[in-house]
Design a protein around this motif. Structure first.
Motif, mmCIF file in Angstrom:
data_model
loop_
_atom_site.group_PDB
_atom_site.id
_atom_site.type_symbol
_atom_site.label_atom_id
_atom_site.label_comp_id
_atom_site.label_asym_id
_atom_site.label_seq_id
_atom_site.Cartn_x
_atom_site.Cartn_y
_atom_site.Cartn_z
ATOM 1 N N GLY A 175 3.996 7.790 -5.412
ATOM 2 C CA GLY A 175 4.141 8.130 -4.161
ATOM 3 C C GLY A 175 4.835 7.436 -3.407
ATOM 4 O O GLY A 175 4.659 6.288 -3.208
ATOM 5 N N SER A 184 -4.882 3.185 1.403
ATOM 6 C CA SER A 184 -4.951 4.672 1.873
ATOM 7 C C SER A 184 -5.397 4.547 3.251
ATOM 8 O O SER A 184 -5.459 3.764 4.225
ATOM 9 N N GLN A 185 -5.476 5.978 3.792
ATOM 10 C CA GLN A 185 -5.933 6.102 5.241
ATOM 11 C C GLN A 185 -7.150 5.438 5.493
ATOM 12 O O GLN A 185 -7.672 5.185 6.652
ATOM 13 N N ASP A 234 1.716 2.246 -5.839
ATOM 14 C CA ASP A 234 1.876 3.359 -6.527
ATOM 15 C C ASP A 234 3.106 3.615 -7.558
ATOM 16 O O ASP A 234 4.150 3.262 -6.899
ATOM 17 N N GLU A 281 5.643 7.756 0.061
ATOM 18 C CA GLU A 281 4.689 7.952 1.424
ATOM 19 C C GLU A 281 3.707 6.735 0.937
ATOM 20 O O GLU A 281 3.153 5.742 1.980
ATOM 21 N N ALA A 282 3.140 6.634 0.041
ATOM 22 C CA ALA A 282 2.006 5.750 -0.347
ATOM 23 C C ALA A 282 2.355 4.436 -0.436
ATOM 24 O O ALA A 282 1.704 3.453 0.046
ATOM 25 N N TRP A 339 -2.620 8.989 0.562
ATOM 26 C CA TRP A 339 -1.448 9.850 0.966
ATOM 27 C C TRP A 339 -0.640 10.594 -0.438
ATOM 28 O O TRP A 339 -1.470 11.359 -0.828
ATOM 29 N N ASP A 340 0.465 10.336 -0.743
ATOM 30 C CA ASP A 340 0.917 11.049 -1.956
ATOM 31 C C ASP A 340 0.811 10.330 -3.269
ATOM 32 O O ASP A 340 1.457 10.516 -4.142
ATOM 33 N N GLY A 341 -0.314 9.318 -3.302
ATOM 34 C CA GLY A 341 -0.447 8.727 -4.478
ATOM 35 C C GLY A 341 -0.891 9.288 -5.737
ATOM 36 O O GLY A 341 -1.610 10.189 -5.422
ATOM 37 N N ALA A 342 -0.540 8.827 -6.843
ATOM 38 C CA ALA A 342 -1.111 9.357 -8.149
ATOM 39 C C ALA A 342 -2.415 8.775 -8.466
ATOM 40 O O ALA A 342 -3.297 9.427 -9.176
#
Length: 287
Positions: free
Chosen positions: A168, A124-125, A165, A170-171, A135-138
């Motif tokens: 996501g 993650s960030q 993920d 992006e993730a 990010w766009d993770g579930a």
């Protein structure tokens, strides 16, 4: 005296010659990645209670020195520890950084390796924020790592194990970049191995990010001197049609590591023989 000097001179010359021709000691080990499938009561006869002995027996039969596993719940971790007393492990549950949620643990032969350092970070960030979804993770995703020393050869190297993920894009891409940065930070140019269920095939952006980054990690199966078994990993307990099965679990290595063998066993066809909904991947590495 003259003969003594000549003898000493000859002895020193022989010692120096032997020292110059002595080969540096290498490390050779068997390394695996294995999504063992979480303990899901809805799996019926494929439930963990019917597979735990088979999974532990496979790890022993393959003589794995190190194995990264995914989807490991706390009770499964305890089951494996009880059945694999020759191994120790590092890792935490992804939900609370302790025992809640899935682990991505690293099991290693405790008599052969010394753990110099280890930890888990979140993809993650905010890598140190426990349970944070990146990010766009579930859902929250983690990577567990260990900096190890081979007691036989003295070689120091890094093991990283993860589970990307399943939603996501992006993730997965940014998670890959984060792992690369962590490898550079922790071991620099020393050998490193990344294992995991990446939830995508080699055509994906995440795979390309890993293998084409300036800090290159190579797909172990593609550079193996010898390969055996099937070419896919996910089969959903044999329910995915043969032609549609994909390889979504990978072992990646830094360039100084040679891959001698790669093996993916075909899933068991008989009751009591199936390992998981994924096939494990086993490699023999040398560096």
């Amino acid at each position: 005296m003259k003969n003594l000097i000549l003898s000493l001179t000859a002895g020193v010359a022989c010692f120096m010659a032997a020292s110059c021709t002595q080969q540096p000691q290498t490390t050779q080990l068997n390394w695996g990645t294995f999504n063992i499938r979480y303990d899901n009561p809805e799996d019926s006869l494929n439930n963990w209670q019917y597979r735990k002995d088979t999974v532990a027996a496979f790890i022993k039969a393959q003589n794995l020195d190190i194995v990264g596993m995914q989807e490991v719940l706390y009770n499964q971790l305890e089951d494996l520890k009880a059945r694999l007393p020759e191994y120790a492990e590092v890792g935490v549950g992804r939900e609370d950084g302790k025992t809640k949620g899935e682990y991505s643990p690293l099991f290693y032969k405790k008599d052969r390796f010394e753990v110099l350092d280890s930890n888990t970070f979140w993809l993650s960030q905010y890598p140190d924020s426990v349970g944070f979804i990146g990010w766009d993770g579930a859902c929250c995703r983690i990577a567990t790592w260990a900096k190890l020393k081979d007691k036989k050869s003295g070689k120091i190297f890094m093991a990283v194990n993860t589970h990307f993920d399943h939603v996501g894009v992006e993730a997965r891409r940014k998670g890959a970049l984060l792992i690369i940065d962590k490898i550079k930070e922790i071991v620099g140019d020393q050998p490193a191995v990344l294992t995991g269920d990446f939830n995508v095939s080699e055509e994906s952006e995440a795979y390309q990010t890993i293998t084409s980054n300036e800090f290159v990690l190579k797909d172990a199966m593609k550079i193996a001197k010898e390969t055996d078994g099937v070419k896919y990993t996910f089969h959903d307990f044999g329910r995915v049609p043969q032609a549609e099965r994909e390889k979504i679990d990978f072992i990646f290595v830094t360039p100084q590591i040679n891959v001698l063998k790669n093996y993916i066993p075909e899933e068991g066809k008989e009751a009591g023989k199936i390992l998981s909904d994924h096939n494990p991947q086993v490699t023999t590495l040398e560096f």
